[in-house]
Write an enzyme that holds these catalytic residues in place. Sequence first.
Site, short mmCIF file in Angstrom:
data_model
loop_
_atom_site.label_atom_id
_atom_site.label_comp_id
_atom_site.label_asym_id
_atom_site.label_seq_id
_atom_site.Cartn_x
_atom_site.Cartn_y
_atom_site.Cartn_z
CG ASP A 17 -2.02 -0.47 1.00
OD1 ASP A 17 -2.16 -1.26 -0.02
OD2 ASP A 17 -3.12 -1.18 2.21
CE LYS B 256 -7.68 1.56 -1.47
NZ LYS B 256 -8.75 1.64 -0.28
CG MET C 235 -7.91 7.19 7.13
SD MET C 235 -9.50 5.91 6.79
CE MET C 235 -9.55 4.57 8.82
N1 SAH Z 1 -3.69 0.36 8.89
C1 SAH Z 1 -2.94 1.55 9.72
C2 SAH Z 1 -4.62 2.79 9.66
C3 SAH Z 1 -4.38 2.85 8.33
S1 SAH Z 1 -5.58 4.17 7.76
C4 SAH Z 1 -2.50 1.68 11.13
O1 SAH Z 1 -2.41 0.71 12.02
O2 SAH Z 1 -2.55 2.74 11.27
C5 SAH Z 1 -4.62 5.42 7.22
C6 SAH Z 1 -4.82 6.71 8.49
O3 SAH Z 1 -3.93 5.82 9.61
C7 SAH Z 1 -3.95 7.87 8.31
O4 SAH Z 1 -5.35 8.58 7.36
C8 SAH Z 1 -3.88 7.95 9.22
O5 SAH Z 1 -5.18 8.45 10.27
C9 SAH Z 1 -3.44 6.88 9.89
N2 SAH Z 1 -1.86 6.95 9.83
C10 SAH Z 1 -1.03 6.25 8.87
N3 SAH Z 1 0.13 5.95 8.61
C11 SAH Z 1 0.69 7.33 9.63
C12 SAH Z 1 1.31 8.11 9.73
N4 SAH Z 1 2.13 7.71 9.72
N5 SAH Z 1 1.55 9.16 10.74
C13 SAH Z 1 0.08 10.13 11.33
N6 SAH Z 1 -1.36 8.71 10.65
C14 SAH Z 1 -1.10 7.61 10.23
#
Ligand code: SAH
Length: 556
Positions: A46, A68, A202
């Site tokens: 991803d 995406k 998100m």
């Molecule tokens: N599976 C992922 C979440 C996926 S949804 C997890 O467990 O972290 C995607 C969301 O994750 C983004 O919109 C944001 O809110 C958060 N996210 C992922 N990586 C991030 C990062 N490095 N810093 C801040 N938010 C992050």
Amino acid sequence: MAKTPFFNIESPYPVAALVGAGPGDFGLMTIAGAKALSAAAVVIYDALANPSFLTLCDSDAELIYVGKRAREHTLTQEEINAMLVKKCRNLMKNPEYEGRCVVRLKGGDPFVFGRGGEEGQVLTEAGIPFIVIPGITAGIAGAAYAGIPVTHRDFTSTVTFITGHQREVATGNASGAEGDDEVSEVDYDALAKLGGTLVFYMGVKNLPDITQRLITSGMDANTPAAVVRMATHPEQQTVVGTIKTIAEAAQKANIKAPAITVIGKVVSVRDQLNWFETRPLFGQTVLVTRTRQQASEFGALLVNLGAKVIEAPTIEIVKPTDRQAALAAIRNMIDYDCVVFTSANGVLSTWQAMQALELDGRDFAAGVAAIGPATAEALQSIGITPDVVAEDAIGEELASELIQYFGHNTRDDPDQDTEMNLSGTRFLLLRAEIARPALVDMLRKAHAEVDDVPVYQTRTPDSLPQSAIEAIRNGTLDWITFTSASTAKNLHIILPEDLHAAVGKCKRLSIGPMTSKAMDSLGWPPTAEAHQHDIPGMVETLLSEALKIKANRTGK
Ligand code: SAH
């Protein structure tokens, strides 16, 4: 790292691994995840996963990006599921994939707002055995890197993870730009009542709506809140406020996805725990112009201190012109009394050639000598402790130490040092194609037999990585570092001419007087020169320069 065998045609378990890559920092990938990547025949990944994780894969692994991009889905979820199943079936049919696996790599944890659950279900339905390797989820790591513990005995014993990406929001905008499209209906009354720590994923676009709903549902408008963008990356950005002020503050700071929002009293401890953003080089971008092999060591030191490092190798190490002569000398190294290395590159090139020849540490000469601490360190890194290490990079000191170590006394009286010489002692010098002859002359003068063999040559690459060119063009660099005169000269050669002036606008750090002289003559005089002329000395200079800036800012 040792490879973990995965799929086996006799007992096909497991075929797939749903792997969490963590929030971005390379070090936050689990050991199990790294092992799965090193065994992967296929990686389906991803957008949010740090692209450098892919360097853990074998060079023949098939890497498929299915992330995406804003509003535009490369593949639908159904297409991703179908591809996952197809790649796994292909692996199961094929004995040539013995020991390998299909990795589905996702940001954070695969089962937290990542659709990993759905993909696991699809695999089960298709009869494909898999394992799940959890990752560190952004909601926990992002908070921790902003100095916010998600629970704390003084404030809360609950933490709730919520998707801020909801179907029924006023704008009706449910694009996937912020991440996976897990869409939920959230009961704000229940959240406001529960309180504790709330972590929204998100939710950047919907932040005004989210905070307003919490206030309307009865949550104290002064509840502390923080938004953390690009958490765990060197670009991390944190905005703090209350649920009343945070949406506007985030907008003012131009916070965009990916970001998490943490709400609750725990946010107040950030003042005491903000470890990541207070590291001395945090917020500084540094260009490293050494060879790729050497850049990583320098880069790692800078990254640990908080800097963002961009590599721009201006020197390449390539095979010597007479590769056969080098291989022959290396093959016969054991016949010499002493092998002498004058650079870390000489050590590493020799070691690579030895591996290609299926030789190992037992095939070194009886004696091993090194010029300079970096050369000695390179030898240590391959398990060889040099017998003689000379500090003097010009060679005279090494020659006299070698005479001390290997020399014979030609007179009867052993106290007569002056007559020490190296007659009959065989030396092999493994070094760069262009090297100064001082050392060879000196050894021969002392009657040694010397074979002087180039094991590598340096070359100027044709171009710089795009990321480096863009950073120079956009003026986003704080420092450009020069570790030798050649790094400066070569940058001048490979950099497009219209960017020469941009280098002049960055701060430039030189390792020492010879490099500074070259920089002067190119019209890029150094802003600072390291007091100690080595990598730790350069790091020290960057640190003291950063402290100066901080002191100016705070008026101390
Ligand atoms: N599976 C992922 C979440 C996926 S949804 C997890 O467990 O972290 C995607 C969301 O994750 C983004 O919109 C944001 O809110 C958060 N996210 C992922 N990586 C991030 C990062 N490095 N810093 C801040 N938010 C992050």
